[in-house]
Scaffold this motif. Sequence first.
Motif, PDB file in Angstrom:
ATOM      1  N   ASP A 160      42.567  34.469  36.390  1.00 14.52           N
ATOM      2  CA  ASP A 160      41.282  35.162  36.404  1.00 14.52           C
ATOM      3  C   ASP A 160      40.832  35.328  34.964  1.00 14.52           C
ATOM      4  N   GLY A 216      40.350  41.908  38.920  1.00 14.53           N
ATOM      5  CA  GLY A 216      41.225  42.842  39.620  1.00 14.53           C
ATOM      6  C   GLY A 216      41.145  44.236  39.049  1.00 14.53           C
ATOM      7  N   PHE A 265      38.945  46.421  42.067  1.00 17.26           N
ATOM      8  CA  PHE A 265      39.763  47.043  43.097  1.00 17.26           C
ATOM      9  C   PHE A 265      40.164  48.470  42.740  1.00 17.26           C
ATOM     10  N   ILE A 285      45.527  46.596  40.985  1.00 13.65           N
ATOM     11  CA  ILE A 285      44.994  46.330  39.650  1.00 13.65           C
ATOM     12  C   ILE A 285      46.070  45.825  38.694  1.00 13.65           C
ATOM     13  N   CYS A 286      47.123  45.291  39.212  1.00 11.28           N
ATOM     14  CA  CYS A 286      48.178  44.656  38.395  1.00 11.28           C
ATOM     15  C   CYS A 286      48.795  45.607  37.372  1.00 11.28           C
ATOM     16  N   CYS A 294      43.656  44.761  32.271  1.00 12.53           N
ATOM     17  CA  CYS A 294      44.843  44.007  32.667  1.00 12.53           C
ATOM     18  C   CYS A 294      45.965  44.182  31.648  1.00 12.53           C
TER      19      CYS A 294
END
Length: 305
Positions: A66, A150, A154, A188-189, A277
């Motif tokens: 992404d 993400g 989210f 969201i990792c 991230c």
Amino acid sequence: MIPTKLYEQIIFETIRKGATVVSEDVKKAFENSIELETSPVSKVGLEMTFKSMQLSAVKDNPACPDTGWPIFYFKVGNECQLEGGFMELEEASRRAVIKATEKGYLRSTMKNPLTGHDPGNNVGINIPNFTYKFVPGGDIEITYVAKGGGSECFGGTRYRMIAFADGVAGIKKFVLDSYIDATRAGAICPPSILGVGIGGTANIAANLAKEASCLRVIGSRHSDPMVAEIEENLYGAINHLGIGTMGFGGDVSVLAVNIEYAYTHIAGIAVAVSCNCMVARRASTRILSNGTVVSMQSPDWFEGR
């Protein structure tokens, strides 16, 4: 006068670096997290992600599939002279985004929100996005940030108005509740970089939160001692939640908590959170007034706060 050809090429190179080379503060945060993590699953997750990050730089490939929203921050000297002016700076940035997309450093992910139309080059209405800060001098600093889908979509970005009566306790509760909800099932990792914006209007708080998550160096603390203490308290509290890598449980649930604030109306306190991230893709380059190019280790967006 800084020529268009020069700053357009530097913008492209800054995009390429931001997409493929992870910053030194992020690498250090990963090394520390791997050492601290006791959960076997989460430790392996961190180790594999760290290895993938290193390979992305070697192979000149995007650090994450992404490639995010293309976002630019320009810190511009008041005496800076750009060929073509600021309108050409933005056009050059769009051309650089198109080139980066064509060469595979960015995936074609930007679409019309109503029709779904995909131009195929990540350029459209208000995208890429530009933010400016004006400072003394004649230089320009270009920072490119890839804000991941993400971490943004989210639940990674949230907003609420807090009553003054609820104060710092109310702010902390909102931040903790938001992070817990956003990290369920690794949406969201995590471990993410959590930015918090306090004060101003809703959009001011949201912009401050995004800047805090995307532009602050991991491990830094706010210059205001009270804010720095809240950052430290939230960082400790979130890491005690046991969320771990991608929600699998563990000791490291957040890499950093960074807070920025603005004065606000007596009616209430706007609070926003913005997650970034774990790979925190960003890159910064400074072009001096004489055309000399300086590669920067990290943004100095908050310098001289």
